[in-house]
Motif scaffolding. Structure first.
Motif, PDB file in Angstrom:
ATOM      1  N   ALA A 179      72.936 -27.847  37.968  1.00 50.41           N
ATOM      2  CA  ALA A 179      74.294 -27.002  39.417  1.00 50.41           C
ATOM      3  C   ALA A 179      75.603 -27.363  38.609  1.00 50.41           C
ATOM      4  N   GLY A 180      75.772 -28.752  38.336  1.00 49.26           N
ATOM      5  CA  GLY A 180      77.107 -28.971  37.378  1.00 49.26           C
ATOM      6  C   GLY A 180      77.601 -27.834  36.499  1.00 49.26           C
ATOM      7  N   LEU A 181      76.512 -27.078  34.988  1.00 48.58           N
ATOM      8  CA  LEU A 181      76.754 -26.650  34.374  1.00 48.58           C
ATOM      9  C   LEU A 181      77.339 -25.520  34.990  1.00 48.58           C
ATOM     10  N   GLY A 182      76.580 -24.962  36.104  1.00 51.61           N
ATOM     11  CA  GLY A 182      77.064 -23.752  36.322  1.00 51.61           C
ATOM     12  C   GLY A 182      77.880 -23.895  36.954  1.00 51.61           C
ATOM     13  N   THR A 183      78.504 -24.100  37.785  1.00 57.05           N
ATOM     14  CA  THR A 183      79.611 -24.458  38.542  1.00 57.05           C
ATOM     15  C   THR A 183      80.082 -24.054  37.925  1.00 57.05           C
ATOM     16  N   GLY A 184      81.079 -25.339  37.027  1.00 57.44           N
ATOM     17  CA  GLY A 184      81.896 -25.483  36.156  1.00 57.44           C
ATOM     18  C   GLY A 184      82.129 -24.321  35.580  1.00 57.44           C
ATOM     19  N   ASP A 230      89.542 -31.321  30.924  1.00 52.78           N
ATOM     20  CA  ASP A 230      89.106 -30.197  31.903  1.00 52.78           C
ATOM     21  C   ASP A 230      88.556 -31.778  32.467  1.00 52.78           C
ATOM     22  N   ALA A 231      87.687 -32.354  31.397  1.00 48.20           N
ATOM     23  CA  ALA A 231      86.724 -33.818  31.706  1.00 48.20           C
ATOM     24  C   ALA A 231      87.525 -34.714  32.857  1.00 48.20           C
ATOM     25  N   GLY A 235      79.578 -27.806  31.029  1.00 46.30           N
ATOM     26  CA  GLY A 235      80.408 -26.176  31.041  1.00 46.30           C
ATOM     27  C   GLY A 235      81.867 -26.301  29.901  1.00 46.30           C
ATOM     28  N   SER A 236      82.250 -27.260  30.218  1.00 44.34           N
ATOM     29  CA  SER A 236      84.627 -27.037  30.115  1.00 44.34           C
ATOM     30  C   SER A 236      84.392 -27.032  28.593  1.00 44.34           C
ATOM     31  N   PHE A 237      83.547 -27.877  28.010  1.00 41.34           N
ATOM     32  CA  PHE A 237      83.340 -27.907  26.659  1.00 41.34           C
ATOM     33  C   PHE A 237      82.708 -26.502  25.996  1.00 41.34           C
ATOM     34  N   LEU A 238      81.516 -25.860  26.412  1.00 40.62           N
ATOM     35  CA  LEU A 238      81.169 -25.067  26.041  1.00 40.62           C
ATOM     36  C   LEU A 238      82.178 -24.094  26.052  1.00 40.62           C
ATOM     37  N   PHE A 239      82.571 -23.535  27.387  1.00 36.37           N
ATOM     38  CA  PHE A 239      83.782 -22.379  27.665  1.00 36.37           C
ATOM     39  C   PHE A 239      84.848 -22.524  26.540  1.00 36.37           C
ATOM     40  N   PHE A 240      85.299 -23.139  26.550  1.00 36.23           N
ATOM     41  CA  PHE A 240      86.604 -23.432  25.334  1.00 36.23           C
ATOM     42  C   PHE A 240      86.210 -23.352  24.500  1.00 36.23           C
ATOM     43  N   PHE A 241      85.317 -23.580  23.844  1.00 42.00           N
ATOM     44  CA  PHE A 241      84.806 -23.101  22.303  1.00 42.00           C
ATOM     45  C   PHE A 241      84.419 -22.280  21.967  1.00 42.00           C
TER      46      PHE A 241
END
Length: 197
Positions: free
Chosen positions: A6-11, A46-47, A151-157
């Protein structure tokens, strides 16, 4: 595991909205300048903000449970507004991405992304307030926060390094319209889960 997912999806759903910060990361990826450092700076920022939100909201929630209810409704209202804004942007038509400018030094590039990140009220609302408030609804808020950080790390990179693959797609205004509609739908779905819960 559910809290993490849920955190991953929300992020991911909150961060995917194209704003000044993401547009800058996308541009850096398209022109291939300082991509790693820009992505790392955004993800670490973000973290820090997500952890602040998750830990701060948990402490406040135990001291003043009524405040969590208020944050929940405020978060839902914000998501409804944000979704409506995305639908409006899609209706008005998307602007094609036009990266311009040449190479800028790393310190200057990081100064720009720092301002776009830390001086942007939407970043604070998304990470500290919204993710913090949503995390309090889950049995393991820390695990939810870890999912949002991932999610932030995955998205930005992915955005920074995947930009060159997206360049032909986002040169067309229609692609921005489709993206805005998807963002609006995700925002309204999250708002609905907050209201129904």
């Amino acid at each position: 595991m559910m809290s993490y997912a849920a955190g991953l999806g929300t992020g991911l759903s909150l961060i995917v909205a194209i704003g000044a910060q993401n547009a800058f990361v996308l541009k850096q990826g398209l022109i291939r300048h300082h991509v790693f450092w820009v992505c790392l700076f955004c993800a670490l920022s973000d973290a820090a903000l997500i952890l602040l939100g998750v830990n701060g909201i948990a402490r406040i929630g135990s001291a003043a449970p009524w405040l969590l209810a208020g944050l929940k409704w405020a978060g839902a209202a914000f998501l409804i507004w944000y979704g409506a804004r995305s639908f409006r942007a899609a209706w008005q038509g998307g602007g094609a991405l036009r990266p311009e400018g040449g190479a800028v030094s790393l310190p200057r590039t990081l100064a720009v992304i720092a301002a776009l990140t830390w001086l942007n009220p939407h970043v604070w609302l998304d990470t500290v307030v919204l993710v913090g408030a949503i995390s309090a609804q889950w049995p393991r808020p820390g695990v939810f926060g870890l999912g949002a950080v991932t999610g932030s790390f995955l998205f930005f990179f992915a955005l920074g390094y995947g930009a060159r693959l997206l360049a032909p797609v986002f040169a067309r205004p229609r692609a921005w319209q489709v993206l805005e509609v998807l963002i609006g739908m995700v925002m309204w779905i999250i708002a609905l889960t907050l209201i129904v819960d």
